[in-house]
Design a protein around this motif. Structure first.
Motif, PDB file in Angstrom:
ATOM      1  N   ASN A  77     -15.587   4.045 -11.478  1.00 29.51           N
ATOM      2  CA  ASN A  77     -16.190   5.146 -10.721  1.00 29.51           C
ATOM      3  C   ASN A  77     -17.690   5.040 -10.526  1.00 29.51           C
ATOM      4  O   ASN A  77     -18.239   5.700  -9.653  1.00 29.51           O
ATOM      5  CB  ASN A  77     -15.881   6.465 -11.433  1.00 29.51           C
ATOM      6  CG  ASN A  77     -14.403   6.664 -11.644  1.00 29.51           C
ATOM      7  OD1 ASN A  77     -13.606   6.424 -10.756  1.00 29.51           O
ATOM      8  ND2 ASN A  77     -14.024   7.090 -12.851  1.00 29.51           N
ATOM      9  N   GLY A  78     -18.371   4.252 -11.371  1.00 36.60           N
ATOM     10  CA  GLY A  78     -19.822   4.198 -11.289  1.00 36.60           C
ATOM     11  C   GLY A  78     -20.359   2.817 -11.577  1.00 36.60           C
ATOM     12  O   GLY A  78     -19.761   2.044 -12.333  1.00 36.60           O
ATOM     13  N   LEU A  79     -21.511   2.489 -10.961  1.00 38.78           N
ATOM     14  CA  LEU A  79     -22.157   1.196 -11.136  1.00 38.78           C
ATOM     15  C   LEU A  79     -23.638   1.389 -11.411  1.00 38.78           C
ATOM     16  O   LEU A  79     -24.247   2.341 -10.914  1.00 38.78           O
ATOM     17  CB  LEU A  79     -22.025   0.354  -9.868  1.00 38.78           C
ATOM     18  CG  LEU A  79     -20.679  -0.282  -9.532  1.00 38.78           C
ATOM     19  CD1 LEU A  79     -20.744  -0.892  -8.136  1.00 38.78           C
ATOM     20  CD2 LEU A  79     -20.298  -1.340 -10.556  1.00 38.78           C
ATOM     21  N   ALA A  80     -24.220   0.447 -12.163  1.00 41.19           N
ATOM     22  CA  ALA A  80     -25.667   0.423 -12.366  1.00 41.19           C
ATOM     23  C   ALA A  80     -26.109  -1.010 -12.590  1.00 41.19           C
ATOM     24  O   ALA A  80     -25.447  -1.774 -13.300  1.00 41.19           O
ATOM     25  CB  ALA A  80     -26.059   1.283 -13.564  1.00 41.19           C
ATOM     26  N   ALA A  81     -27.226  -1.383 -11.965  1.00 45.62           N
ATOM     27  CA  ALA A  81     -27.804  -2.696 -12.229  1.00 45.62           C
ATOM     28  C   ALA A  81     -28.207  -2.785 -13.689  1.00 45.62           C
ATOM     29  O   ALA A  81     -28.801  -1.857 -14.244  1.00 45.62           O
ATOM     30  CB  ALA A  81     -29.017  -2.915 -11.326  1.00 45.62           C
ATOM     31  N   PHE A  82     -27.882  -3.923 -14.323  1.00 47.24           N
ATOM     32  CA  PHE A  82     -28.168  -4.079 -15.754  1.00 47.24           C
ATOM     33  C   PHE A  82     -28.299  -5.560 -16.043  1.00 47.24           C
ATOM     34  O   PHE A  82     -27.351  -6.327 -15.853  1.00 47.24           O
ATOM     35  CB  PHE A  82     -27.048  -3.459 -16.583  1.00 47.24           C
ATOM     36  CG  PHE A  82     -27.339  -3.379 -18.070  1.00 47.24           C
ATOM     37  CD1 PHE A  82     -28.316  -2.515 -18.551  1.00 47.24           C
ATOM     38  CD2 PHE A  82     -26.631  -4.162 -18.969  1.00 47.24           C
ATOM     39  CE1 PHE A  82     -28.580  -2.436 -19.909  1.00 47.24           C
ATOM     40  CE2 PHE A  82     -26.890  -4.082 -20.335  1.00 47.24           C
ATOM     41  CZ  PHE A  82     -27.870  -3.216 -20.800  1.00 47.24           C
ATOM     42  N   GLY A  83     -29.492  -5.979 -16.515  1.00 45.38           N
ATOM     43  CA  GLY A  83     -29.708  -7.380 -16.809  1.00 45.38           C
ATOM     44  C   GLY A  83     -29.505  -8.230 -15.572  1.00 45.38           C
ATOM     45  O   GLY A  83     -30.054  -7.953 -14.502  1.00 45.38           O
ATOM     46  N   ASP A  84     -28.683  -9.282 -15.690  1.00 43.66           N
ATOM     47  CA  ASP A  84     -28.427 -10.166 -14.558  1.00 43.66           C
ATOM     48  C   ASP A  84     -27.149  -9.798 -13.815  1.00 43.66           C
ATOM     49  O   ASP A  84     -26.606 -10.607 -13.066  1.00 43.66           O
ATOM     50  CB  ASP A  84     -28.354 -11.621 -15.024  1.00 43.66           C
ATOM     51  CG  ASP A  84     -27.262 -11.851 -16.070  1.00 43.66           C
ATOM     52  OD1 ASP A  84     -26.672 -10.850 -16.550  1.00 43.66           O
ATOM     53  OD2 ASP A  84     -27.008 -13.017 -16.417  1.00 43.66           O
ATOM     54  N   GLY A  85     -26.684  -8.560 -14.008  1.00 42.02           N
ATOM     55  CA  GLY A  85     -25.477  -8.103 -13.331  1.00 42.02           C
ATOM     56  C   GLY A  85     -25.443  -6.602 -13.210  1.00 42.02           C
ATOM     57  O   GLY A  85     -26.462  -5.979 -12.881  1.00 42.02           O
TER      58      GLY A  85
END
Length: 652
Positions: free
Chosen positions: A550-558
C-alpha cells in the motif's frame, strides 16, 4: 542522503494509503499486459469498499469530529502526550478548532469563517477546518467579503488575509483593548468594537479609534449592507446598551434593562433585533418605532448569544443549552435540535447564507466546538474539525508541508501553522506530491489531477479516463500518476493533459515513488511491485507476498514497501527482502529520512526502524493512519477522521 523525490517530491518518501474503498477501476485494455487478476484481494479491504470500516471505528475512539473532552477550552486543544521512545513523544493535533469559538460569518453556502482561540476556521460547504493562526492572541470576531477576511481579538489584535493567500498579516489597530466584533462594507471600509465601549474604523490609511472610554464593552456589531457609511451600524453590549452613529458622532442608547448583556444584533429591511442574557429579545419594528422587548417564549430563559436571519419574517437566535428560537414575523418559537451533541451546547455564533435559488444554509457554533446546521428538515450536529480522512503528505524545498484529504480537503503547513487550501473540487483526494519546480500535485477520484503553481493558481490537468487515481510522484522533469486497474499516466510538469503509459499489470497501483537514483517504483494489489528504470515497460520485482503493498518510500539505494499482514519490504534492483511481518496488521503509509524509517496503519499502528528491525510504538490515537512524513527533527502522521499526530524528535 535521500533522493530528489524523497526530499522534494514526497517529503521523505511518504505515502497516503487510501488505496481501496472505491469500485469501478479502469484497466488500459489496449495498453496493459496481462498481469495479476483484476480486482482487490479478499479481506478487510473489501469490507472498506462497502462500509468504510475505519470511519465508524474512529467514532467513539478519538472522536476527532467534535469531542469537547479534548480540552477545547484552552488554546492548545491537544490530547495529552503519549510516551513513545526515550526523548520523544507523540501528541494529537487538531486540524480544526483549538479553543473557544468566538464569532462566525457565512459568505455563501460553501464559504464561511469562524474564530477558535487564536485560530481561524474555514467552512467549505462540507466541513470546518483550520485556516491559519495570525498570532497568539485569542480571536473573538471575524468578517469576510470581496476576497478578504478580517479577524479581531484580544489586545487590539486585527489580522487580515486574502482568501487565496496562505498566511495572515497583522495590522496596527491603535488600541490595546480586547476587540469582540468586526463588520465591513468592503476590504478597506471596516469597523470593529470592543472593551471600554471602543469603536474603531478602517479606511485607506488604516485603523483609527473613533470612540473609546467607558465602563462597559461592545460585544456585537452589525451594519445594513444596503446603506453606505457608519450610519448603518449598530453595536450592542453590556448594560443593555446600543451604540449608533448619528449626526457625526457615536450615540449611546438604552434598549434593554441595565442588568442585561446584549450579545447579538441583526437586521433586515426596517426590522432590527438584539438578543442577550436571560432570553432577552428586543426589537425595533420600523424606522420610527422604539425598541421594545418581546418574549422569546423560552420558559428556561436561556441566555441568547447570536441572532441572524434570511428576512424580517425569518430570524433565528441561538444560545445556552442548545437554545434555538425562531421568529416568523409575528412571534418567537422554541425549536428543538435533532443532533445529540447540541442539546447542552452553548451556541455562541450564528450564520445564514443563500446562493441564488439554492437551499439556504443556517448554522450555529458552540463555544466548546461543534454546533448545529439546518439540514432542510432538522437541526443536526456539525463538527468544527475535519471528519474526512487525511490521506497524504509531501514536503516542499521551502519547508511547506502539504496534505491531501477526502472531500477535496487540502492543507498547507507554513511555519508550523496549518491552513486548509481551496482547490475547487469535492472529489476525494488520495495523494499529494511536490515537483522540482515547486508545483504541488493532488490526485483523486474521477480522474482528478490538480496542479497548484507557486503563485497559488490551481489548474485541473486533463486525464484520458475518469479512473480512481491513488498515487502521484514527481521529480524535476515529470509527474507520474497511478491508480485503479493498473492505470499509469505521465506528463511534463507544465502539461495540460496526462498521457497513458503501459504498466504491465491490471492490478490496482496504490503508490508510486522515485528512489535516490531517480528510478520509478510502483506498488499495489496482490503484492505487486514494479521497477521502471527507463521509459520502457516497468519490470516486475518478485515481492514474495500475496497481500496488497500500500505504501512506498525511498530508502538507501532502493525503497521500502509496506502493506497487508504487517509486511515491510526493502527492495533494490537486486530484489526484495522481507523485514517485518505481522498477521492481522495492515500498514498503509511509510516514510523515511536518512537511515530513519516509520510505517503506520490500522488503529494507530506505528512501527519504527531501529536499525535492525521494525518495533512498535504507542500512539495517542486509534484512528487508522494513512501517511507519515519524517523531517529533520519531527515526524507527522495523518489518517482518518481528520487525525494528525506529531512527534518532536530528541535526535535521531
Amino acid at each position: 542522503m535521500l533522493g530528489f523525490e524523497a526530499r522534494w517530491g514526497r517529503g521523505g518518501g511518504l505515502r497516503a494509503a487510501r488505496r481501496w474503498g472505491r469500485l469501478g477501476g479502469f484497466a488500459w485494455a489496449g495498453l496493459l499486459l496481462a498481469g495479476a487478476a483484476c480486482g482487490d484481494e479478499a479481506g478487510p479491504r473489501d469490507v472498506e469498499d462497502v462500509a468504510e470500516v475505519g470511519d465508524f471505528v474512529d467514532d467513539g475512539v478519538d472522536d476527532i469530529a467534535g469531542d469537547a473532552a479534548d480540552g477545547f477550552g484552552d488554546t492548545g486543544g491537544d490530547v495529552a502526550d503519549v510516551d513513545a521512545t526515550p526523548g520523544a513523544s507523540w501528541r494529537a493535533v487538531s486540524l480544526g478548532d483549538v479553543g473557544q469559538i468566538g464569532g462566525m460569518t457565512l459568505v455563501a453556502p460553501d464559504q464561511g469563517y469562524a474564530v477558535s482561540g487564536p485560530r481561524v476556521l474555514r467552512w467549505d460547504g462540507r466541513s470546518w477546518s483550520a485556516w491559519g493562526q495570525p498570532g497568539e492572541a485569542r480571536l473573538r470576531g471575524v468578517w469576510a467579503g470581496d476576497g478578504v477576511v478580517v479577524a479581531v481579538g484580544d489586545d487590539g489584535t486585527v489580522a487580515r488575509r486574502a482568501t487565496d493567500a496562505l498566511g495572515w498579516t497583522l495590522e496596527a489597530s491603535g488600541t490595546p483593548v480586547d476587540l469582540h466584533a468586526v463588520w465591513g462594507q468592503g476590504p478597506e471600509t471596516l469597523w470593529a468594537v470592543g472593551d471600554q465601549m471602543t469603536v474603531l474604523a478602517r479606511g485607506e490609511d488604516g485603523w483609527s479609534v473613533e470612540k473609546t472610554g467607558g465602563s462597559g464593552a461592545l460585544l456585537a456589531l452589525w451594519g445594513d449592507p444596503q446603506v453606505a457609511g457608519a450610519g448603518s451600524l449598530l453595536a450592542v453590549g453590556t448594560g443593555g446598551r446600543l451604540v449608533r452613529y448619528e449626526g457625526g458622532e457615536w450615540v449611546t442608547q438604552q434598549i434593554a434593562a441595565n442588568a442585561v448583556t446584549l450579545h447579538g444584533v441583526w437586521g433586515a429591511g426596517a426590522l432590527r433585533v438584539a438578543v442577550g442574557s436571560d432570553a432577552t429579545v428586543t426589537v425595533k419594528a420600523s424606522a420610527g418605532s422604539p425598541w421594545q422587548g418581546q418574549s422569546s417564549n423560552d420558559t428556561s430563559a436561556r441566555d441568547l448569544f447570536a441572532v441572524t436571519g434570511a428576512a424580517a419574517d425569518d430570524v433565528a437566535a441561538f444560545g445556552a443549552s442548545g437554545a434555538i428560537v425562531r421568529f416568523d414575523g409575528a412571534k418567537w418559537s422554541v425549536v428543538a435540535a435533532a443532533g445529540p451533541n447540541s442539546a447542552g451546547a452553548e451556541l455562541v455564533a450564528g450564520g445564514f447564507a443563500r446562493q441564488g435559488l439554492g437551499s439556504p444554509t443556517w448554522m450555529a457554533l458552540g463555544r466548546a466546538g461543534g454546533g448545529v446546521r439546518w439540514s432542510g428538515s432538522a437541526w443536526v450536529d456539525v463538527a468544527t474539525r475535519p471528519t474526512a480522512a487525511i490521506t497524504g503528505l509531501a514536503a516542499a524545498p521551502d519547508g511547506t508541508l502539504w496534505a491531501s484529504g477526502g472531500g477535496g480537503l487540502a492543507f498547507a503547513r507554513v511555519g508550523g501553522d496549518w491552513t486548509s487550501v481551496e482547490l475547487g473540487t469535492s472529489a476525494d483526494l488520495h495523494d499529494v506530491a511536490v515537483a522540482g519546480d515547486g508545483s504541488v500535485w493532488w490526485v483523486g477520484d474521477g480522474g482528478t489531477v490538480l496542479r497548484r503553481e507557486a503563485d497559488g493558481a490551481v489548474t485541473q490537468v486533463a486525464t484520458p479516463v475518469p479512473a480512481q487515481l491513488l498515487a502521484v510522484a514527481a521529480d524535476a522533469q515529470q509527474v507520474v500518476v497511478a491508480g485503479k486497474g493498473g492505470t499509469l499516466l505521465t506528463g511534463a510538469l507544465d502539461a495540460t493533459a496526462l498521457t497513458p503509459r503501459a504498466s504491465g499489470t491490471v492490478a490496482d497501483l496504490r503508490d508510486a515513488a522515485f528512489d535516490a537514483a531517480g528510478t520509478l517504483w510502483l506498488s499495489g494489489a496482490f503484492g505487486t511491485l514494479l521497477r521502471a528504470p527507463g521509459e520502457g515497460l516497468p519490470q516486475a520485482v518478485p515481492s514474495g507476498v500475496g497481500g496488497g503493498l500500500n505504501g512506498l518510500a525511498a530508502f538507501g539505494d532502493g525503497v521500502l514497501a509496506v502493506g497487508d499482514g504487517g509486511v515491510v519490504l526493502r527492495a533494490t534492483g537486486d530484489g526484495a527482502t522481507v523485514l517485518h511481518e505481522q498477521p492481522g496488521l495492515f500498514l498503509y503509509g511509510v516514510g523515511a529520512a536518512g537511515d530513519a524509517a516509520l510505517a503506520v496503519g490500522w488503529n494507530g499502528a506505528i512501527l519504527r526502524w531501529d536499525g535492525q528491525a521494525f518495533v512498535a510504538e504507542a500512539a495517542p490515537t486509534q484512528a487508522v493512519l494513512e501517511a507519515v512524513w519524517l523531517g529533520a527533527d519531527e515526524t507527522i502522521a495523518v489518517g482518518r477522521g481528520g487525525a494528525l499526530i506529531e512527534r518532536v524528535e530528541a535526535g535521531r
